[in-house]
Design a protein around this motif. Structure first.
Motif, PDB file in Angstrom:
ATOM      1  N   THR A  69     -23.032  14.157  -0.967  1.00  0.00           N
ATOM      2  CA  THR A  69     -22.118  15.230  -1.349  1.00  0.00           C
ATOM      3  C   THR A  69     -21.403  15.705  -0.102  1.00  0.00           C
ATOM      4  O   THR A  69     -22.022  16.226   0.821  1.00  0.00           O
ATOM      5  N   ILE A  70     -20.089  15.505  -0.077  1.00  0.00           N
ATOM      6  CA  ILE A  70     -19.273  15.953   1.051  1.00  0.00           C
ATOM      7  C   ILE A  70     -18.693  17.311   0.702  1.00  0.00           C
ATOM      8  O   ILE A  70     -18.107  17.485  -0.366  1.00  0.00           O
ATOM      9  N   GLU A  71     -18.880  18.273   1.599  1.00  0.00           N
ATOM     10  CA  GLU A  71     -18.301  19.606   1.427  1.00  0.00           C
ATOM     11  C   GLU A  71     -17.347  19.871   2.586  1.00  0.00           C
ATOM     12  O   GLU A  71     -17.710  19.699   3.743  1.00  0.00           O
ATOM     13  N   ILE A  72     -16.125  20.298   2.258  1.00  0.00           N
ATOM     14  CA  ILE A  72     -15.116  20.638   3.256  1.00  0.00           C
ATOM     15  C   ILE A  72     -14.904  22.150   3.186  1.00  0.00           C
ATOM     16  O   ILE A  72     -14.747  22.708   2.097  1.00  0.00           O
ATOM     17  N   SER A  73     -14.899  22.821   4.331  1.00  0.00           N
ATOM     18  CA  SER A  73     -14.737  24.280   4.369  1.00  0.00           C
ATOM     19  C   SER A  73     -13.343  24.690   3.896  1.00  0.00           C
ATOM     20  O   SER A  73     -12.362  23.973   4.115  1.00  0.00           O
ATOM     21  N   LYS A  74     -13.278  25.856   3.268  1.00  0.00           N
ATOM     22  CA  LYS A  74     -12.010  26.367   2.722  1.00  0.00           C
ATOM     23  C   LYS A  74     -10.952  26.536   3.797  1.00  0.00           C
ATOM     24  O   LYS A  74      -9.786  26.223   3.585  1.00  0.00           O
ATOM     25  N   TRP A  75     -11.339  27.022   4.968  1.00  0.00           N
ATOM     26  CA  TRP A  75     -10.356  27.281   6.018  1.00  0.00           C
ATOM     27  C   TRP A  75      -9.708  25.999   6.510  1.00  0.00           C
ATOM     28  O   TRP A  75      -8.561  26.008   6.945  1.00  0.00           O
ATOM     29  N   VAL A  76     -10.413  24.871   6.417  1.00  0.00           N
ATOM     30  CA  VAL A  76      -9.854  23.585   6.843  1.00  0.00           C
ATOM     31  C   VAL A  76      -8.694  23.186   5.938  1.00  0.00           C
ATOM     32  O   VAL A  76      -7.717  22.596   6.386  1.00  0.00           O
ATOM     33  N   MET A  77      -8.780  23.561   4.657  1.00  0.00           N
ATOM     34  CA  MET A  77      -7.743  23.188   3.685  1.00  0.00           C
ATOM     35  C   MET A  77      -6.406  23.858   3.989  1.00  0.00           C
ATOM     36  O   MET A  77      -5.376  23.440   3.473  1.00  0.00           O
ATOM     37  N   GLY A  78      -6.390  24.871   4.833  1.00  0.00           N
ATOM     38  CA  GLY A  78      -5.149  25.529   5.223  1.00  0.00           C
ATOM     39  C   GLY A  78      -4.471  24.882   6.419  1.00  0.00           C
ATOM     40  O   GLY A  78      -3.358  25.255   6.785  1.00  0.00           O
ATOM     41  N   LEU A  79      -5.126  23.890   7.017  1.00  0.00           N
ATOM     42  CA  LEU A  79      -4.583  23.217   8.192  1.00  0.00           C
ATOM     43  C   LEU A  79      -3.695  22.043   7.774  1.00  0.00           C
ATOM     44  O   LEU A  79      -3.554  21.739   6.596  1.00  0.00           O
ATOM     45  N   GLU A  80      -3.105  21.363   8.765  1.00  0.00           N
ATOM     46  CA  GLU A  80      -2.265  20.205   8.497  1.00  0.00           C
ATOM     47  C   GLU A  80      -3.059  19.099   7.800  1.00  0.00           C
ATOM     48  O   GLU A  80      -4.261  18.963   8.017  1.00  0.00           O
ATOM     49  N   GLU A  81      -2.351  18.285   7.011  1.00  0.00           N
ATOM     50  CA  GLU A  81      -3.012  17.226   6.253  1.00  0.00           C
ATOM     51  C   GLU A  81      -3.750  16.229   7.140  1.00  0.00           C
ATOM     52  O   GLU A  81      -4.825  15.767   6.780  1.00  0.00           O
ATOM     53  N   ASN A  82      -3.180  15.901   8.308  1.00  0.00           N
ATOM     54  CA  ASN A  82      -3.861  14.925   9.170  1.00  0.00           C
ATOM     55  C   ASN A  82      -5.197  15.465   9.676  1.00  0.00           C
ATOM     56  O   ASN A  82      -6.142  14.707   9.881  1.00  0.00           O
ATOM     57  N   ILE A  83      -5.310  16.765   9.868  1.00  0.00           N
ATOM     58  CA  ILE A  83      -6.581  17.367  10.313  1.00  0.00           C
ATOM     59  C   ILE A  83      -7.588  17.360   9.159  1.00  0.00           C
ATOM     60  O   ILE A  83      -8.772  17.081   9.355  1.00  0.00           O
ATOM     61  N   ILE A  84      -7.097  17.637   7.950  1.00  0.00           N
ATOM     62  CA  ILE A  84      -7.975  17.602   6.765  1.00  0.00           C
ATOM     63  C   ILE A  84      -8.500  16.182   6.568  1.00  0.00           C
ATOM     64  O   ILE A  84      -9.697  15.974   6.359  1.00  0.00           O
ATOM     65  N   ILE A  90     -20.614   9.096  -4.076  1.00  0.00           N
ATOM     66  CA  ILE A  90     -20.092  10.140  -3.194  1.00  0.00           C
ATOM     67  C   ILE A  90     -19.341  11.150  -4.037  1.00  0.00           C
ATOM     68  O   ILE A  90     -18.471  10.797  -4.824  1.00  0.00           O
ATOM     69  N   GLN A  91     -19.691  12.412  -3.859  1.00  0.00           N
ATOM     70  CA  GLN A  91     -18.992  13.511  -4.514  1.00  0.00           C
ATOM     71  C   GLN A  91     -18.361  14.352  -3.408  1.00  0.00           C
ATOM     72  O   GLN A  91     -18.990  14.589  -2.378  1.00  0.00           O
ATOM     73  N   ILE A  92     -17.126  14.795  -3.627  1.00  0.00           N
ATOM     74  CA  ILE A  92     -16.466  15.626  -2.620  1.00  0.00           C
ATOM     75  C   ILE A  92     -16.037  16.932  -3.262  1.00  0.00           C
ATOM     76  O   ILE A  92     -15.582  16.957  -4.412  1.00  0.00           O
ATOM     77  N   LYS A  93     -16.219  18.030  -2.516  1.00  0.00           N
ATOM     78  CA  LYS A  93     -15.840  19.346  -3.035  1.00  0.00           C
ATOM     79  C   LYS A  93     -15.612  20.315  -1.879  1.00  0.00           C
ATOM     80  O   LYS A  93     -15.924  20.009  -0.731  1.00  0.00           O
ATOM     81  N   ILE A  94     -15.067  21.463  -2.227  1.00  0.00           N
ATOM     82  CA  ILE A  94     -14.853  22.513  -1.233  1.00  0.00           C
ATOM     83  C   ILE A  94     -16.130  23.341  -1.142  1.00  0.00           C
ATOM     84  O   ILE A  94     -16.737  23.686  -2.155  1.00  0.00           O
ATOM     85  N   ALA A  95     -16.536  23.654   0.070  1.00  0.00           N
ATOM     86  CA  ALA A  95     -17.772  24.411   0.298  1.00  0.00           C
ATOM     87  C   ALA A  95     -17.661  25.801  -0.316  1.00  0.00           C
ATOM     88  O   ALA A  95     -16.610  26.439  -0.238  1.00  0.00           O
TER      89      ALA A  95
END
Length: 194
Positions: A76-91, A31-36
């Protein structure tokens, strides 16, 4: 931002191992994780490669047969950039959602995905759902939510009132698709610039 994502990902893995779900497992693969790279409307996605041929099965949807696989060797997990600005529990909730897709037979939002999500929700107190509510998550994070793009079409669920905006409209949208939250019927409310 990337460091924060990796740190939260490691926390999620530790929490899962405490309830008996091991991610570092040859059955799951890498599993690889990164920002979209693209700024998406979606929270995140899990791209899967190298299917395990021994888990091949067929699924029939509307008289068409599709080849499906239960396990993959690379995720490969990609997390959207805008999500990274939300609270940690939502991320972390988003990361957990995508990690579930890496588990065997959970690469869609079917029964196995629901079982794992419910188990994690009960044991760890997460709120993993099939779809997220962007406006509500912005509100929880004390961030003002503004729709960035002007949309041509506004679509509303007749059952729960969920609103969707679209720039383009498929001809078969109303007949083929249902609400992502309650599976209610959709109708086009406005057909002008919003």
């Amino acid at each position: 931002m990337e460091e924060k994502l990796i740190c939260l990902y490691k926390e999620c893995i530790e929490e899962l191992s405490k309830i008996g779900i091991s991610i570092i497992n040859p059955e799951i693969g890498t599993i690889q994780i990164k920002i979209a790279k693209r700024n998406n409307k979606r929270y995140g996605c899990c791209k899967q490669e190298e299917p395990d041929k021994s888990t091949k099965y067929y699924e029939t949807i509307r008289n068409r047969r599709y080849i499906k696989y239960g396990k993959f060797k690379k995720h490969t997990i990609e997390i959207s950039k805008w999500v990274m600005g939300l609270e940690e529990n939502i991320i972390k909730n988003t990361i957990m959602h995508e990690i579930i897709h890496c588990l065997p037979y959970c690469n869609n939002h079917g029964e196995e995905f629901k079982k794992k999500a419910n188990y994690i929700n009960q044991k760890l107190g997460y709120e993993i759902t099939r779809v997220g509510d962007k406006k509500e998550d912005y509100k929880k994070s004390n961030i003002e939510y503004t729709e960035m793009q002007k949309y041509k079409y506004k679509i509303i669920c007749t059952k729960c009132g969920q609103t969707y905006y679209r720039q383009k409209l498929r001809r078969d949208l109303i007949n083929k698709y249902r609400c992502g939250k309650c599976f209610g019927k959709l109708e086009i409310l406005v057909e002008e610039n919003i």
